[in-house]
Design an enzyme around this catalytic site. Structure first.
Site, PDB file in Angstrom:
ATOM      1  CE1 TYR A 186      -4.088   1.407  -0.471  1.00 21.69           C
ATOM      2  CE2 TYR A 186      -3.555   2.759   1.429  1.00 21.69           C
ATOM      3  CZ  TYR A 186      -4.352   2.486   0.340  1.00 21.69           C
ATOM      4  OH  TYR A 186      -5.418   3.301   0.044  1.00 21.69           O
TER       5      TYR A 186
ATOM      6  NE  ARG B 298      -8.914  12.794  -2.646  1.00 26.49           N
ATOM      7  CZ  ARG B 298      -8.131  12.237  -1.717  1.00 26.49           C
ATOM      8  NH1 ARG B 298      -6.895  12.667  -1.528  1.00 26.49           N
ATOM      9  NH2 ARG B 298      -8.579  11.240  -0.979  1.00 26.49           N
TER      10      ARG B 298
ATOM     11  CE  LYS C 162      -8.093   2.289   2.480  1.00 26.59           C
ATOM     12  NZ  LYS C 162      -7.211   3.449   2.651  1.00 26.59           N
TER      13      LYS C 162
ATOM     14  CD  GLU D   1      -9.725   4.370  -0.042  1.00 24.64           C
ATOM     15  OE1 GLU D   1      -8.744   4.989   0.444  1.00 24.64           O
ATOM     16  OE2 GLU D   1     -10.652   3.939   0.656  1.00 24.64           O
ATOM     17  CG  ASP D   2      -7.629   7.508  -3.114  1.00 26.76           C
ATOM     18  OD1 ASP D   2      -7.820   7.952  -1.969  1.00 26.76           O
ATOM     19  OD2 ASP D   2      -6.572   6.955  -3.439  1.00 26.76           O
TER      20      ASP D   2
ATOM     21  CG  ASP E 125      -9.970   8.925   1.017  1.00 27.59           C
ATOM     22  OD1 ASP E 125      -8.853   8.474   1.302  1.00 27.59           O
ATOM     23  OD2 ASP E 125     -10.568   8.635  -0.029  1.00 27.59           O
TER      24      ASP E 125
END
Length: 624
Positions: free
Chosen positions: A223, A276, A294, A366-367, A390
């Site tokens: 990760y 992102r 993840k 996620e992101d 996040d």
């Protein structure tokens, strides 16, 4: 020796056969005939299919036997289905609470291991299930059942592996030692990452054993930070798909795409649109490395079974010009879809996930870029089990650090003034959870407790005079104060007792800032989300309430020992992460039962022991 036809008759007291298998040759494949879909069988019949294989014979007999613990069709793996949010902010947006909802599915949660894989040992033999019994070359290519040189002579003979492997026999521990030696010889982190991904694709149990036993050394490999470089170069290092890619081309048929995934009992989905990725910006389709990484941690640190995890990338294009011009880019070559087109695709995706995997499948965003991250949580928090690491996971980890730190410095959270560098998903999420905790402890209104928290973004201190130009998620933090352009000026003006950095911009905690402010330990999201997810799964939680996040924070803080404090630590060492995750899972589950959000009944008496028993353990089994 010839077998009599009467030898093959099922017992007379059992129902008529629903499934028949024939085995036409010693090395041939099993063919399957059934008179109706296995999944159409009512669960109330409690019927399981048991395969009795006669070694090297030309006949296989399938019988039906009564059992009390069957919970799925032949192709299922026994897992049940589940679904996760920050409550206070979103309730203000639309007036709804996750506590207002009922469990529409009415089915308990849990992580039941029907086939006994996780309890297997050398003394407890199991059958290596795929669609048929895996053997020979195919068994060596099946990552879930492949043991490499750990296959015994008896297993090699029984499963036609003789000659396909060198004669040496290696234990799993020796395999681990050998691979760690190889990994340590690599000088480039990306080489270690690729080696670990190759291992995951050929020997799943060995991959997770390496990661669990060497978590502090290998966590930065699978990760952050290495996964960031892997995503940047994903097109060049791409070898084998590890998840589902859903693009705009699949609009209108996303449900069909989900059904292409071989596993049917999915409990956790991690999804990204790649806009992102970490602090690297828009990486489009190449963001797949984030969901894959993840979910590896969900398994290694939280014990969620790998077969219950599904990584997904939503490809709506990319605005990264460099990627669009890269001949090796693997995604859609167009600018990002936005507005109605984007919203319709996400609506279809969320609907298809619920239809295919049920009411309780956890969907972790996620992101996603800030503008979509908050909007997606607000839109789906009362209809799906959604969670954003996040925003919410980071907040829970940092709050745990603050709670633990109070044991060193004394006082309460309400005694402190907080200043954040960064006002994105992480910064505002942490700030909101701190304000909520203070509100609960002091019975003060949330609007008042927010005033103890200040945020600095790229334009300086967030103050009320900037309110009209602020994004909606920053507006609750715009307090009355003169404008301040820089962090150092904000430190001197606000005089905070706690300074928290959540910005992706480096070198902002300068010597001058540190001299003006004492910093705290660095937090890591991996402390929280694996155990948090396990707690949701094992309790059959139907929605995520903010109190579950607070429970996770308190559980993590409670794991910090006096020995840790003596070393100046406010987080426990990562070497104990599986134990930590079990305690977090237990506290989350307990709070879910208290709030009436848990559907797995009756409640287990000892939730910590139950959490430990639910955890996937990557130890080789013995094959018949």
């Amino acid at each position: 020796m010839a077998m009599q036809e009467t030898d093959l008759q099922p017992p007379t007291q059992l129902p008529p056969p629903q499934l028949f298998l024939s085995h036409t040759s010693k090395r041939g494949n099993l063919s399957l005939l059934c008179n109706h879909s296995i999944r159409a069988l009512p669960l109330s019949t409690s019927i399981a299919f048991i395969m009795l294989a006669f070694k090297r014979a030309n006949i296989l007999f399938v019988s039906l036997a009564e059992t009390s613990n069957w919970s799925g069709g032949l192709y299922g793996r026994g897992e049940r289905k589940i679904r996760v949010v920050m409550e206070s902010t979103f309730k203000e947006m639309n007036g709804e609470s996750v506590l207002d909802l009922e469990d529409k599915a009415g089915v308990g949660g849990g992580v039941e291991d029907v086939y006994g894989e996780d309890r297997a040992s050398e003394d407890h033999a199991i059958t290596p299930w795929t669609v048929s019994v895996a053997s020979g070359y195919n068994l060596l290519r099946d990552p879930r059942h492949n043991k490499g040189l750990a296959f015994t002579d008896k297993e090699r003979d029984a499963h036609y592996l003789t000659g396909l492997l060198p004669p040496a026999l290696f234990s799993q521990d020796l395999q681990e030692k050998r691979l760690m030696k190889i990994l340590r010889e690599y000088k480039v982190p990306l080489q270690r990452y690729m080696a670990m991904m190759d291992l995951q694709e050929r020997n799943e149990k060995l991959f997770y054993k390496l990661l669990i036993d060497n978590v502090e050394e290998l966590l930065p490999v699978v990760y952050t930070p290495t996964v960031g470089e892997a995503c940047q170069k994903y097109g060049s290092i791409f070898r084998r798909p590890q998840g589902l890619f859903i693009s705009l081309k699949e609009k209108g048929k996303i449900l069909e795409v989900l059904k292409n995934w071989p596993e049917k009992s999915i409990q956790v989905i991690v999804v990204t649109d790649g806009e992102r990725i970490l602090g690297l910006g828009d990486l489009g389709c190449q963001g797949m490395g984030i969901p894959v990484g993840k979910l590896s941690l969900y398994t290694a640190l939280g014990g969620v079974r790998p077969s219950a995890c599904l990584p997904i990338t939503i490809d709506v294009g990319t605005n990264n010009k460099k990627l669009l011009e890269d001949e090796f880019y693997i995604g859609l070559r167009q600018n990002r879809a936005t507005g109605k087109e984007y919203a319709e695709l996400m609506d279809e995706f969320m609907s298809a996930v619920k239809q295919n995997y049920g009411e309780k499948g956890l969907i972790q965003f996620e992101d996603f870029a800030n503008h979509n991250a908050f909007e997606l949580l607000a839109r789906y928090r009362t209809t799906h089990l959604v969670f954003n690491d996040d925003i919410q996971g980071t907040a829970s980890v940092v709050l745990a650090g603050l709670v633990a730190a109070l044991k060193l410095v004394g006082g309460t959270l309400a005694d402190h003034t907080f200043l954040f560098l960064g006002a994105g998903e992480a910064g505002t999420g942490i700030a909101e959870l701190i304000a909520l905790e203070i509100s609960k402890k002091t019975n003060a209104p949330l609007e008042e407790t927010r005033k103890k928290i200040w945020l600095v973004d790229s334009k300086g201190l967030i103050v009320s005079s900037r309110k009209e130009s602020l994004q909606h998620f920053k507006k609750p933090w715009a307090h009355a104060h003169e404008p301040v352009k820089e962090l150092l000026g904000a430190v001197k003006a606000i005089k905070p007792t706690v300074l928290i950095g959540t910005s992706g911009v480096g070198k902002t905690f300068t010597k001058e800032v540190i001299e003006a402010m004492a910093s705290i330990n660095e937090a890591n999201n991996a402390y929280i989300f694996p155990g948090f997810g396990l707690g949701l799964i094992m309790s059959g939680t139907i929605r995520v309430h903010d109190d579950l996040l607070l429970a996770a924070s308190e559980a993590l803080a409670a794991q910090v020992t006096e020995e840790n404090y003596a070393k100046g630590l406010i987080y426990p060492p990562f070497t104990n992460i599986r134990k930590i995750s079990a305690h977090i899972a237990a506290k989350v589950a307990a709070k879910a039962y208290e709030l009436g959000l848990a559907s797995h009944l009756p409640r287990p008496k000892d939730l910590v022991k139950y959490a430990e028993s639910c955890m996937y353990t990557p130890v080789y089994g013995s094959y018949r």
